[in-house]
Design a protein around this motif. Structure first.
Motif, short mmCIF file in Angstrom:
data_model
loop_
_atom_site.label_atom_id
_atom_site.label_comp_id
_atom_site.label_asym_id
_atom_site.label_seq_id
_atom_site.Cartn_x
_atom_site.Cartn_y
_atom_site.Cartn_z
N PRO A 6 0.86 -1.30 -0.02
CA PRO A 6 0.01 -0.05 -0.05
C PRO A 6 0.85 1.46 -0.01
CG PRO A 6 -0.49 -1.44 1.71
CD PRO A 6 0.77 -2.01 1.06
N PRO A 7 0.34 2.32 -0.45
CA PRO A 7 1.06 3.62 -0.76
C PRO A 7 1.32 4.20 0.82
CG PRO A 7 -1.23 3.87 -1.48
CD PRO A 7 -0.98 2.43 -1.16
N LYS A 8 2.37 4.85 1.20
CA LYS A 8 2.60 5.46 2.46
C LYS A 8 2.89 4.58 3.41
CE LYS A 8 -0.10 9.60 1.34
NZ LYS A 8 -1.03 10.45 1.75
N VAL A 9 3.32 3.33 3.07
CA VAL A 9 3.56 2.20 4.19
C VAL A 9 5.12 1.86 3.85
CG1 VAL A 9 3.31 -0.20 4.84
CG2 VAL A 9 1.41 1.19 4.25
N SER A 10 5.90 1.80 4.92
CA SER A 10 7.28 1.65 4.68
C SER A 10 7.41 0.15 4.08
CB SER A 10 8.27 1.82 5.79
OG SER A 10 8.05 0.40 6.57
N PHE A 11 8.53 -0.15 3.36
CA PHE A 11 8.71 -1.33 2.60
C PHE A 11 9.29 -2.37 3.70
CE2 PHE A 11 11.72 -4.31 0.59
CZ PHE A 11 10.74 -4.83 -0.54
N ARG A 12 10.00 -1.85 4.82
CA ARG A 12 10.29 -2.76 5.62
C ARG A 12 9.06 -3.38 6.60
NH1 ARG A 12 15.35 -2.37 9.74
NH2 ARG A 12 14.70 -4.15 10.96
N TRP A 13 8.24 -2.37 6.92
CA TRP A 13 7.05 -2.94 7.53
C TRP A 13 6.22 -3.94 6.75
CZ3 TRP A 13 1.79 -2.87 6.61
CH2 TRP A 13 0.96 -3.01 7.48
N TRP A 14 6.04 -3.65 5.40
CA TRP A 14 5.41 -4.45 4.72
C TRP A 14 5.74 -5.84 4.50
CZ3 TRP A 14 0.63 -5.25 2.86
CH2 TRP A 14 0.48 -5.83 1.74
N VAL A 15 7.19 -5.81 4.15
CA VAL A 15 7.68 -7.19 4.22
C VAL A 15 7.61 -7.93 5.54
CG1 VAL A 15 10.06 -8.29 4.10
CG2 VAL A 15 9.42 -6.62 2.53
N ASP A 16 7.80 -7.13 6.58
CA ASP A 16 7.63 -8.06 7.88
C ASP A 16 6.27 -8.45 8.15
OD1 ASP A 16 10.40 -7.53 8.59
OD2 ASP A 16 9.98 -5.79 9.85
N ARG A 17 5.21 -7.65 7.68
CA ARG A 17 3.92 -7.99 7.84
C ARG A 17 3.38 -9.38 6.94
NH1 ARG A 17 0.51 -9.33 10.68
NH2 ARG A 17 -1.68 -9.52 9.99
N GLN A 18 4.18 -9.52 5.64
CA GLN A 18 4.00 -10.49 4.87
C GLN A 18 4.56 -11.86 5.71
OE1 GLN A 18 2.40 -10.43 1.75
NE2 GLN A 18 1.73 -8.58 2.71
N ILE A 19 5.68 -11.60 6.04
CA ILE A 19 6.36 -12.60 6.94
C ILE A 19 5.56 -13.13 8.05
CG2 ILE A 19 8.43 -13.36 8.22
CD1 ILE A 19 10.02 -11.63 6.42
N ASP A 20 5.11 -12.28 8.91
CA ASP A 20 4.31 -12.30 10.11
C ASP A 20 3.04 -13.40 9.62
OD1 ASP A 20 5.99 -11.48 11.86
OD2 ASP A 20 4.92 -9.45 11.94
N GLU A 21 2.44 -12.92 8.52
CA GLU A 21 1.37 -13.48 7.99
C GLU A 21 1.50 -15.18 7.67
OE1 GLU A 21 -0.72 -10.88 5.17
OE2 GLU A 21 -1.46 -9.70 6.62
N ALA A 22 2.65 -15.18 6.95
CA ALA A 22 2.99 -16.54 6.41
C ALA A 22 3.36 -17.38 7.59
CB ALA A 22 4.30 -16.35 5.38
N ARG A 23 3.76 -16.90 8.52
CA ARG A 23 4.18 -17.64 9.68
C ARG A 23 2.95 -18.07 10.63
NH1 ARG A 23 7.39 -14.30 12.62
NH2 ARG A 23 9.31 -14.96 11.39
N GLU A 24 1.92 -17.26 10.54
CA GLU A 24 0.79 -17.50 11.17
C GLU A 24 0.12 -18.47 10.39
OE1 GLU A 24 -1.62 -13.75 11.40
OE2 GLU A 24 -0.01 -12.89 13.07
N ARG A 25 0.30 -18.58 9.06
CA ARG A 25 -0.52 -19.67 8.12
C ARG A 25 0.25 -20.90 8.49
NH1 ARG A 25 -0.76 -15.23 4.61
NH2 ARG A 25 1.00 -16.07 3.56
N GLY A 26 1.52 -20.92 8.85
CA GLY A 26 2.29 -22.16 9.01
C GLY A 26 2.96 -22.64 7.99
N GLU A 27 3.43 -21.69 6.93
CA GLU A 27 3.99 -21.74 6.01
C GLU A 27 5.55 -22.14 6.11
OE1 GLU A 27 3.14 -18.65 2.68
OE2 GLU A 27 0.91 -19.18 3.09
N PHE A 28 6.04 -21.75 7.29
CA PHE A 28 7.49 -21.91 7.59
C PHE A 28 7.60 -23.22 8.24
CE2 PHE A 28 7.58 -17.29 7.32
CZ PHE A 28 8.06 -17.11 5.77
N ASP A 29 6.63 -23.84 8.65
CA ASP A 29 6.73 -25.32 9.48
C ASP A 29 7.02 -26.43 8.45
OD1 ASP A 29 5.25 -23.68 11.24
OD2 ASP A 29 3.47 -24.64 10.91
N ASP A 30 7.92 -27.03 9.25
CA ASP A 30 8.63 -28.38 8.41
C ASP A 30 9.57 -27.90 7.25
OD1 ASP A 30 7.41 -30.04 10.33
OD2 ASP A 30 5.36 -29.93 9.16
N LEU A 31 10.23 -26.69 7.39
CA LEU A 31 11.14 -26.59 6.31
C LEU A 31 12.46 -27.35 6.48
CD1 LEU A 31 10.85 -22.61 6.09
CD2 LEU A 31 10.08 -24.33 4.44
#
Length: 137
Positions: A6-31
């Motif tokens: 989204p506009p006016k959102v820092s790139f770092r915050w956006w990436v961190d948010r994507q990682i947090d959401e993926a972690r919550e969905r379990g996408e990093f489990d069993d790597l």
């Protein structure tokens, strides 16, 4: 597919948010490698460390990654051990002459990378060292 930042959102915050959401969905489990320690740092950057690990894992010699001038210098340093494994004086002389030919070629062709500071190997001296090492064993 992930939505655009989204506009006016820092790139770092956006990436961190994507990682947090993926972690919550379990996408990093069993790597692969989960729970295993990270490799010890070697002082190289991460990309160099990765390349070195992959080359070694593939059973290849990491000396192939050296610039030509450094590869020749390493080859001269390793020559006594290489010659010690040879059975005949003729083969020792062939190896020394091959190395000297490549050193001459490098001096004539001005290789890229660090300057070449390798001297030619004295074949007679190499043969004498080889004889002494065979007599000692």
């Amino acid at each position: 597919m992930t939505a655009r930042k989204p506009p006016k959102v820092s790139f770092r915050w956006w990436v961190d948010r994507q990682i947090d959401e993926a972690r919550e969905r379990g996408e990093f489990d069993d790597l692969p490698g989960t729970g295993q320690p990270l490799p010890k740092p070697t002082g190289n950057d991460a990309a160099t460390d990765w390349v070195l690990r992959e080359v070694r894992k593939g059973g290849h010699d990491t000396k192939a990654l050296l610039p030509p001038a450094l590869a020749l210098k390493r080859e001269v340093q390793d020559l006594p051990d290489r010659l010690a494994a040879e059975r005949t004086e003729r083969r020792v002389r062939e190896l020394v002459e091959d190395l000297n030919t490549r050193i001459r070629h490098a001096y004539l062709n001005h290789l890229s990378g660090p300057p070449l500071t390798v001297a030619l190997v004295d074949a007679e001296e190499a043969v004498e060292d080889w004889r002494r090492s065979r007599a000692a064993s």
